[in-house]
Design an enzyme around this catalytic site. Structure first.
Site, PDB file in Angstrom:
ATOM      1  N   ASP A 281       0.869  -1.177   0.000  1.00  0.00           N
ATOM      2  CA  ASP A 281       0.000   0.000   0.000  1.00  0.00           C
ATOM      3  C   ASP A 281       0.905   1.226   0.000  1.00  0.00           C
ATOM      4  O   ASP A 281       1.656   1.453   0.946  1.00  0.00           O
ATOM      5  CB  ASP A 281      -0.909  -0.006   1.224  1.00  0.00           C
ATOM      6  CG  ASP A 281      -2.072   0.975   1.089  1.00  0.00           C
ATOM      7  OD1 ASP A 281      -2.074   1.753   0.116  1.00  0.00           O
ATOM      8  OD2 ASP A 281      -2.969   0.942   1.937  1.00  0.00           O
TER       9      ASP A 281
ATOM     10  N   ASP B  29      -2.818   2.280  -6.107  1.00  0.00           N
ATOM     11  CA  ASP B  29      -1.728   2.325  -5.131  1.00  0.00           C
ATOM     12  C   ASP B  29      -1.641   1.116  -4.212  1.00  0.00           C
ATOM     13  O   ASP B  29      -0.877   1.145  -3.245  1.00  0.00           O
ATOM     14  CB  ASP B  29      -1.854   3.589  -4.277  1.00  0.00           C
ATOM     15  CG  ASP B  29      -3.136   3.622  -3.463  1.00  0.00           C
ATOM     16  OD1 ASP B  29      -4.131   3.026  -3.915  1.00  0.00           O
ATOM     17  OD2 ASP B  29      -3.146   4.233  -2.387  1.00  0.00           O
ATOM     18  N   GLU B  30      -2.374   0.054  -4.478  1.00  0.00           N
ATOM     19  CA  GLU B  30      -2.239  -1.122  -3.624  1.00  0.00           C
ATOM     20  C   GLU B  30      -2.525  -2.395  -4.396  1.00  0.00           C
ATOM     21  O   GLU B  30      -3.269  -2.408  -5.371  1.00  0.00           O
ATOM     22  CB  GLU B  30      -3.133  -1.023  -2.390  1.00  0.00           C
ATOM     23  CG  GLU B  30      -4.617  -1.018  -2.664  1.00  0.00           C
ATOM     24  CD  GLU B  30      -5.434  -1.086  -1.378  1.00  0.00           C
ATOM     25  OE1 GLU B  30      -5.096  -1.887  -0.490  1.00  0.00           O
ATOM     26  OE2 GLU B  30      -6.418  -0.329  -1.278  1.00  0.00           O
TER      27      GLU B  30
END
Length: 484
Positions: free
Chosen positions: A11, A105-106
Site C-alpha cells: 500500500d 496504489d495497492e
C-alpha cells in the site's frame, strides 16, 4: 490459511499527496490535500502532515479547509499517478505471476507462486527489497504487510504505515487480532459496526468469543459465518491475477445545482464521450449504457438501456444516455451526473446505430461505480489540461496544474483569480523555486504534462534475480519491522 507468510500486500503511503510532495519541493514536509476544489469537493488523499490536523479521505473539502486553512489544496493529476502506478505494478509483476491490483496504489502478491519466498525470512527479505526498489524507481514510499492470508496481509500493511513492514507469523493471528476494533475486519462498515456495538461487541476478540450462532442471529447467515471466521483469523481467498472490470464509468459533481435542461444534456453528452474514451483505452466495449443522476435533495436515480450488442461507438453511447435523461425529472436541480457502460466485452457489435433507436430499458437499475479519478467538486476536469487549440483566455488554471513558460520553464499553478495566475517554477529534483504572476492569457504560459519524480532512477532491470549492493548489504532486512 498458509503455513508461511507468503502473501504480500503493498500500500503506497498517502499516494496522491506523496506524489505531489515529491513533484513539488516547496511542499515537502507541509500539509497537502488533493481532491475536488469546488464547494462540494471531496478529499481524495491528505498527506500525513494534513492528517495530523484531522483531514482524511472522503471528507468534504470545505471541512478540510476549516481544519487546515494553511494547507496546499491541489487538483488530482491522474496522468502522473497512473504512470507511477504502472511502474510499481511492473515491479510487483517481477515477483510473481499472481498480482492482484486493488487500486492505483495497492495490490496483493503471491510470493510463493513466484518462487521468491517460502518462509518468514525470505518473505521479509523480499518485502524489504521491494520497498527499496520502489523508492529508487519512483521516489515514493510504500508499506508492506506479509501474512498467510489476504485479510491479514492487508491489516499488517495498515499497521505498518507509514513506510514500514510488518510480518504476521502464522499461528499468532488470533493474538494479534483480539484487541483490535471490529472495524478492522473486511465487511464491517459504520452500520455493521454500530449494530455490533449495541450488542456489546467492539473488539475482534468479542466476535470470536460470541460464537458463530450469535453472529448469525445478529447479522444473518452469510455475514455472520464469514465474520466469525475472520475474527478467528481464517481467510482462504486466493490471490487472483485478473480482476476483470465489470463496468466503466465517469461522473461529475457540480459546484452549483444545474437547472437548465440544455446544460444538463450537454454535460451528459460530455460525460458519455469521456466514458467511451476510457472504454476504448481499456480495449473494451459494452452492451448496457447507464445514467446516474443525483438530484438537489440527494436522491439518486439510475436508469439503464441495453443494446443488442456491445459497442464502443461514442454516438451510440451518447444517444442512449440522452434517451435515458429524457425519462428523468431534473426540474428541481441536479448536483451530480454520471454515465457508465456495463456488460463489458472484448469485441464490438457492428451497425449499432439502427439498434440503438429501438433499444429498450433494462429491467434493473444497476449502480454505477464511482470513477476512481473523480474526487468531487468540478472534478470532471480536475488535473486535465485543456484541449490543444483552446483559447488561452478561456483556460481555467487550477491549483497544482502542470504548466510550462517559454522563459522560466516547467512549473505548477499555485492559484489564480481576477485575471491573474500565480506559478511556482520548480522541478522534482531542484530546490524550492521562485513564484511569478502572469495574466491568465499570457501567450508564453501553457499547460504541460507531469515531469517524472526521479530524474535518474537506479537501474533495477535485473531485479529480483540480482540486487544492487545498496539493497543486499548489512541491515537490509533487519530492524525493518515497524509497529503502528
Amino acid at each position: 490459511m498458509r503455513a508461511s507468510p507468503t502473501i504480500l500486500h503493498l500500500d503506497m503511503d498517502a499516494f496522491y499527496a506523496s506524489a505531489e510532495q515529491a513533484a513539488k519541493p516547496s511542499l515537502r514536509g507541509k500539509p497537502v490535500v488533493v481532491g475536488g476544489l469546488g464547494m462540494r469537493g471531496v478529499v481524495a488523499t491528505a498527506s500525513y502532515e494534513a492528517r495530523r490536523l484531522g483531514v482524511h479521505s472522503a471528507m468534504p473539502m470545505a471541512q478540510a479547509r476549516r481544519l487546515a486553512p494553511n494547507a496546499a489544496y491541489l487538483v488530482p493529476r491522474f496522468a502522473l499517478y497512473r504512470t507511477v502506478s504502472d511502474q510499481v505494478m511492473e515491479l510487483l509483476g517481477r515477483l510473481s505471476p499472481l498480482v492482484e491490483p486493488l487500486s492505483l496504489d495497492e495490490a496483493f502478491v503471491d510470493l510463493e507462486a513466484g518462487g521468491v519466498a517460502g518462509d518468514s525470512a525470505s518473505a521479509r527479505a523480499v518485502g524489504e527489497q521491494l520497498r527499496g526498489v520502489i523508492r529508487g524507481v519512483t521516489g515514493l514510499s510504500g508499506s508492506v504487510g506479509l501474512a498467510g492470508s489476504k485479510m491479514l496481509a492487508k491489516i499488517a500493511s495498515e499497521e505498518a504505515k507509514p513506510d514500514g513492514l510488518l510480518l504476521i507469523e502464522p499461528g499468532t493471528e488470533r493474538e494479534l487480532l483480539a484487541p483490535m476494533s471490529v472495524r478492522i475486519l473486511p465487511g464491517v462498515g459504520p452500520a455493521t459496526g454500530d449494530h455490533l456495538r449495541r450488542a456489546g461487541m467492539t473488539l475482534v476478540s468479542h466476535l470470536a468469543e460470541a460464537g458463530e450462532d450469535e453472529l448469525v442471529r445478529l447479522l444473518g447467515r452469510a455475514h455472520g459465518v464469514a465474520l466469525h471466521r475472520m475474527a478467528r483469523g481464517h481467510d482462504d481467498r486466493p490471490v487472483v491475477a485478473e480482476r476483470d472490470a465489470k463496468s466503466v464509468s465517469v461522473e461529475d459533481t457540480f459546484d452549483v445545482d444545474l437547472h437548465d435542461r440544455v446544460r444538463v444534456r450537454t454535460e451528459v453528452e460530455r460525460l458519455a464521450a469521456r466514458c467511451v474514451q476510457r472504454l476504448r483505452g481499456a480495449g473494451r466495449s459494452g452492451r448496457t449504457v447507464v445514467l446516474k443522476v443525483r438530484r438537489y435533495d440527494f436522491s439518486t436515480l439510475t436508469r439503464s438501456e441495453t443494446l443488442r450488442g456491445p459497442t464502443d461507438d461514442p454516438t451510440v453511447v451518447r444517444e442512449a444516455a440522452a434517451r435515458l435523461l429524457e425519462a428523468v425529472d431534473t426540474t428541481g436541480g441536479v448536483r451530480l451526473l454520471g454515465v457508465g457502460v456495463t456488460g463489458l466485452a472484448d469485441f464490438t457489435q457492428e451497425d449499432l446505430f439502427a439498434q440503438a433507436a429501438d433499444a429498450g430499458h433494462a429491467a434493473g437499475e444497476p449502480e454505477v461505480p464511482e470513477a476512481p479519478d473523480e474526487a468531487g467538486g468540478t472534478a470532471g476536469r480536475a488535473g486535465e489540461p485543456p484541449e490543444d487549440g483552446e483559447p488561452q483566455a478561456s483556460r481555467r488554471w487550477q491549483a497544482g496544474q502542470d504548466v510550462e513558460h517559454d522563459v522560466h520553464g516547467p512549473g505548477w499553478v499555485q492559484g489564480s483569480g481576477v485575471g491573474r495566475v500565480t506559478v511556482r517554477f520548480e522541478q522534482p529534483w531542484t530546490r524550492p523555486g521562485r513564484v511569478r504572476t502572469f495574466r491568465i492569457d499570457d501567450p508564453e504560459l501553457r499547460p504541460a504534462g507531469p515531469l517524472p519524480l526521479v530524474r535518474d532512477p537506479e537501474d533495477y532491470s535485473s531485479w529480483p534475480a540480482s540486487l544492487p549492493k545498496s539493497l543486499s548489504g548489512p541491515g537490509s532486512a533487519e530492524g525493518a519491522e515497524s509497529s503502528p
